[in-house]
Design a protein around this motif. Sequence first.
Motif, PDB file in Angstrom:
ATOM      1  N   PHE A 176       0.984  -1.384   0.182  1.00 18.72           N
ATOM      2  CA  PHE A 176       0.074  -0.064   0.057  1.00 18.72           C
ATOM      3  C   PHE A 176       0.631   1.371  -0.018  1.00 18.72           C
ATOM      4  N   VAL A 177       1.858   1.125   0.977  1.00 14.82           N
ATOM      5  CA  VAL A 177       2.507   2.461   1.064  1.00 14.82           C
ATOM      6  C   VAL A 177       3.744   2.803  -0.396  1.00 14.82           C
ATOM      7  N   VAL A 178       4.256   1.586  -0.888  1.00 15.54           N
ATOM      8  CA  VAL A 178       4.971   1.663  -1.938  1.00 15.54           C
ATOM      9  C   VAL A 178       4.016   2.096  -3.093  1.00 15.54           C
ATOM     10  N   ILE A 179       2.742   1.570  -3.431  1.00 18.88           N
ATOM     11  CA  ILE A 179       1.847   2.042  -4.594  1.00 18.88           C
ATOM     12  C   ILE A 179       1.532   3.447  -4.286  1.00 18.88           C
ATOM     13  N   ARG A 180       1.472   3.970  -3.246  1.00 16.38           N
ATOM     14  CA  ARG A 180       0.665   5.229  -3.092  1.00 16.38           C
ATOM     15  C   ARG A 180       2.153   6.052  -3.238  1.00 16.38           C
ATOM     16  N   SER A 181       3.086   5.622  -3.102  1.00 11.14           N
ATOM     17  CA  SER A 181       4.284   6.725  -3.221  1.00 11.14           C
ATOM     18  C   SER A 181       4.645   6.738  -4.922  1.00 11.14           C
ATOM     19  N   LEU A 182       4.379   5.681  -5.609  1.00  5.99           N
ATOM     20  CA  LEU A 182       4.621   5.561  -6.999  1.00  5.99           C
ATOM     21  C   LEU A 182       4.490   6.587  -7.635  1.00  5.99           C
ATOM     22  N   GLY A 183       3.218   7.335  -7.651  1.00  2.00           N
ATOM     23  CA  GLY A 183       2.731   8.528  -8.365  1.00  2.00           C
ATOM     24  C   GLY A 183       3.721   9.725  -8.228  1.00  2.00           C
ATOM     25  N   PHE A 184       4.035   9.962  -7.023  1.00  2.00           N
ATOM     26  CA  PHE A 184       5.150  10.880  -6.773  1.00  2.00           C
ATOM     27  C   PHE A 184       6.380  10.702  -7.358  1.00  2.00           C
ATOM     28  N   LEU A 185       6.949   9.242  -7.130  1.00  2.00           N
ATOM     29  CA  LEU A 185       8.373   8.983  -7.633  1.00  2.00           C
ATOM     30  C   LEU A 185       8.190   8.991  -9.022  1.00  2.00           C
ATOM     31  N   SER A 186       7.425   8.708  -9.908  1.00  2.00           N
ATOM     32  CA  SER A 186       7.271   8.721 -11.427  1.00  2.00           C
ATOM     33  C   SER A 186       7.121  10.250 -11.962  1.00  2.00           C
ATOM     34  N   SER A 187       6.314  11.036 -11.124  1.00  2.00           N
ATOM     35  CA  SER A 187       6.207  12.320 -12.021  1.00  2.00           C
ATOM     36  C   SER A 187       7.204  13.469 -11.362  1.00  2.00           C
ATOM     37  N   SER A 188       7.812  13.133 -10.349  1.00  2.00           N
ATOM     38  CA  SER A 188       8.598  14.136  -9.750  1.00  2.00           C
ATOM     39  C   SER A 188       9.932  13.884  -9.615  1.00  2.00           C
ATOM     40  N   SER A 189      11.126  14.337  -9.474  1.00  2.00           N
ATOM     41  CA  SER A 189      12.558  13.998  -9.534  1.00  2.00           C
ATOM     42  C   SER A 189      12.934  13.379  -8.082  1.00  2.00           C
ATOM     43  N   LEU A 190      13.147  12.028  -8.424  1.00  2.00           N
ATOM     44  CA  LEU A 190      13.829  11.650  -7.266  1.00  2.00           C
ATOM     45  C   LEU A 190      15.103  12.015  -6.514  1.00  2.00           C
ATOM     46  N   MET A 191      15.807  12.420  -8.003  1.00  2.00           N
ATOM     47  CA  MET A 191      16.929  13.395  -7.315  1.00  2.00           C
ATOM     48  C   MET A 191      16.615  14.445  -6.544  1.00  2.00           C
ATOM     49  N   GLU A 192      15.813  15.029  -6.899  1.00  2.00           N
ATOM     50  CA  GLU A 192      15.387  16.312  -6.055  1.00  2.00           C
ATOM     51  C   GLU A 192      15.201  15.996  -4.602  1.00  2.00           C
ATOM     52  N   PHE A 193      14.002  14.985  -4.591  1.00  2.00           N
ATOM     53  CA  PHE A 193      13.807  14.322  -3.116  1.00  2.00           C
ATOM     54  C   PHE A 193      14.880  13.883  -2.399  1.00  2.00           C
ATOM     55  N   LEU A 194      15.799  13.244  -2.909  1.00  2.00           N
ATOM     56  CA  LEU A 194      16.894  12.734  -2.080  1.00  2.00           C
ATOM     57  C   LEU A 194      18.002  13.928  -1.804  1.00  2.00           C
ATOM     58  N   ALA A 195      18.340  14.692  -2.810  1.00  2.00           N
ATOM     59  CA  ALA A 195      19.455  15.735  -2.602  1.00  2.00           C
ATOM     60  C   ALA A 195      19.139  16.964  -2.343  1.00  2.00           C
ATOM     61  N   SER A 196      17.768  17.576  -2.259  1.00  2.00           N
ATOM     62  CA  SER A 196      17.744  19.022  -2.100  1.00  2.00           C
ATOM     63  C   SER A 196      17.038  18.950  -0.635  1.00  2.00           C
ATOM     64  N   GLN A 197      17.476  20.459  -0.125  1.00  2.00           N
ATOM     65  CA  GLN A 197      17.329  20.507   1.202  1.00  2.00           C
ATOM     66  C   GLN A 197      16.034  21.266   1.468  1.00  2.00           C
ATOM     67  N   SER A 198      15.418  21.821   0.324  1.00  2.00           N
ATOM     68  CA  SER A 198      14.385  22.601   0.707  1.00  2.00           C
ATOM     69  C   SER A 198      13.035  21.765   0.589  1.00  2.00           C
ATOM     70  N   TRP A 199      12.258  21.901   1.528  1.00  2.00           N
ATOM     71  CA  TRP A 199      10.908  21.193   1.637  1.00  2.00           C
ATOM     72  C   TRP A 199       9.911  22.426   1.892  1.00  2.00           C
ATOM     73  N   ARG A 200       9.203  22.666   0.426  1.00  2.00           N
ATOM     74  CA  ARG A 200       8.243  23.503   0.495  1.00  2.00           C
ATOM     75  C   ARG A 200       6.905  23.296  -0.352  1.00  2.00           C
ATOM     76  N   PRO A 201       6.057  22.342   0.322  1.00  2.00           N
ATOM     77  CA  PRO A 201       5.108  21.608  -0.283  1.00  2.00           C
ATOM     78  C   PRO A 201       4.162  22.344  -0.796  1.00  2.00           C
ATOM     79  N   THR A 202       3.915  23.700  -0.056  1.00  2.00           N
ATOM     80  CA  THR A 202       2.667  24.341  -0.484  1.00  2.00           C
ATOM     81  C   THR A 202       3.196  25.715  -1.223  1.00  2.00           C
ATOM     82  N   ALA A 203       4.438  25.606  -1.581  1.00  2.00           N
ATOM     83  CA  ALA A 203       4.892  26.749  -2.651  1.00  2.00           C
ATOM     84  C   ALA A 203       4.364  26.440  -4.047  1.00  2.00           C
TER      85      ALA A 203
END
Lengths: 325, 295
Positions: free
Chosen positions: A59-86
């Motif tokens: 369940f957890v993996v499937i729900r995360s797939l949408g994010f992981l495919s459309s957004s950059s995994l690189m950004e997720f793991l390497a960027s320090q800026s967390w602005r989900p509402t910007a």
Amino acid sequence: MMNDGNVTLTLTPAADSPRPLVLTPGQDLRGYLAALLGRAFLFFLTFSSVLAVMLILVFVVIRSLGFLSSSSLMEFLASQSWRPTADPPVFGALAIIVGSLYVSLAALVFAVPLGILAAVFLSDMVSWKVRNVVKPIVEILAAIPSVAYGFFAVLVLAPWLQREFGFSTGTNALNASLILAVMALPTIISVAEDSISALGRELREASYSCGATRMETLLRVVIPAAHSGIIAAVVLGMMRAIGETMVVWMASGNAPQIPHPWWDLAQSVRTLTATIAGEMGEAPETSLHRGALFAMGVLLLLMTLGMNIVSEYFLARAKKAGGKA
Amino acid sequence: MPEEERKDMPTSVLKNDITKPNVRTTTFTIDGRERPANLAGETCTCAVIHSENFSLHYGSKAGVQNITMDIYPCSVTAIIGPSGCGKSTFLRSINRMNDLIPHVHTEGKLLVDGHDIYDKHTNLVNLRQQVGMVFQKPNPFPKSIFDNVAYGPSLQGVRNKGELQNVVEQSLRAAALWEEVKDDLKKSALALSGGQQQRLCIARALATKPRVLLMDEPCSALDPIATGRIEDLMHQLQSTYTIVIVTHNMQQAARVSERAAFFCLGELIEYDWTSKIFSNPAKKETEDYVTGRFG
Ligand SMILES: Nc1ncnc2c1ncn2[C@@H]1O[C@H](COP(=O)(O)OP(=O)(O)OP(=O)(O)O)[C@@H](O)[C@H]1O
Ligand SMILES: [Mg+2]
């Protein structure tokens, strides 16, 4: 005592006609069916609990797939800026990942030496009576709900840290890791003490008879012999620390940043668990934000999995070195 | 020992000093008495053990009561008696191994080299280093064979690898285990058989170089050949050690010991020359026991 031979012996073979040594076909079948049934039942129980865990994982993996495919995994793991509402949103989780590892490791640095010392103290230094009073009390500490520890962190520890050390804020990495350490201690003490006191007197006698002091006996014989229990205790404590949500949410300050310089525990941090718990309600269903939080859940799973593998490795190595047959 | 008896000994045993305990002046040896002479007339450095009305209780239950006896240096003393009569209890009292058992208390005196070891100023580390012990149940450390034997010497500060190897080899040879384990010193001691573990514990005790050796049924799990070699070892050691052995094997007691003590129900019934105990004991109980009419 030498001549009480007047007790008559009445031990005779059990039955006059000895029972047959061969199973009848009926007994054979019944035995086979009973074993099959028992095995099926146990298999079902084991399987259903494993299945529940697997389903959560999927369940957890499937729900995360949408994010992981459309957004950059690189950004997720390497960027320090967390602005989900910007606009556009930025999902850089590095600071939060580091924050999670940071407070759990710092908690372990406090808790592991203290926990092992306390376990050794309880098992070898105090009398059996004292140990039997203290140990249950320690174990009760493990059952206190974490929100109570959180209150203590916010209302007592935070002002105290601010006052005594002049920190700009009392809810910071130090506060969170101290409280996590206190929470992990009962588990570490209890599990480690069990394995140390299970070793028995004979082993300690062997060491003393070679002319060892108590210190030498503990350091060179007792603790190495109990290594598997101690490693298990540390892993359990680590799991507790990294999975803990409520306390870190209340005590860590929740600032998504990597402390700079890295050893400065007085700065606020944020952990994966606190982020998931705190933002799940605000993140709209099917949004990228929601997916990012699920991706964090996957990361947490991977971390605990990795920790398990590492501890298995150390256990196997210690076993080899310690010479378990 | 006559030269021809030594011929079949491995040469390294002859060269080594395992048969000569380290003689150290320690805080533990506080008597200024003359050392007793052994049979050959040369002064020896063994310890004298003197017990005077010694009793030990486990809680309210008596382990041994009113033991008064002198254990002579440079000789082997056997303790015999029925199971549960307090042989192990007394033996373990001599290096204060009963300290770890809760609710144990003692009365009377137990002197080693003239010093009452139950005095509160006793240096227990030195006592146990000088009074070595082989336990009734083999209790090797969960370490390698090498580390088991090297434990005592390393506690005494031996760090040199070659020196440790030497002590380990000598001790294992003396305990008749070397041939079986020499290629496998890194193997876990727990993987050894029961009899091998017993000999490993003997080697471990020897490596500490004690002056007194307490052996609690050291051959109970050994075959006749290994038993013979351990008995040879005792013969070889007795000119320089004080050896006390507990055994259920009457022939063994007769073979190895100079004096023998018969315990029954926690009390010392008779203590005399072994030959006298076995041929012409003074007490009826002793006679019943040694002739197998006991019980
Ligand atoms: N740890 C202990 N706690 C309580 N009682 C004990 C303990 N060890 C021994 N005893 C008791 O003390 C008595 C003497 O025991 P001990 O072990 O000295 O006998 P033993 O002569 O060595 O017997 P065996 O030949 O079977 O080894 C026994 O009655 C035993 O029950
Ligand atoms: Mg015994």
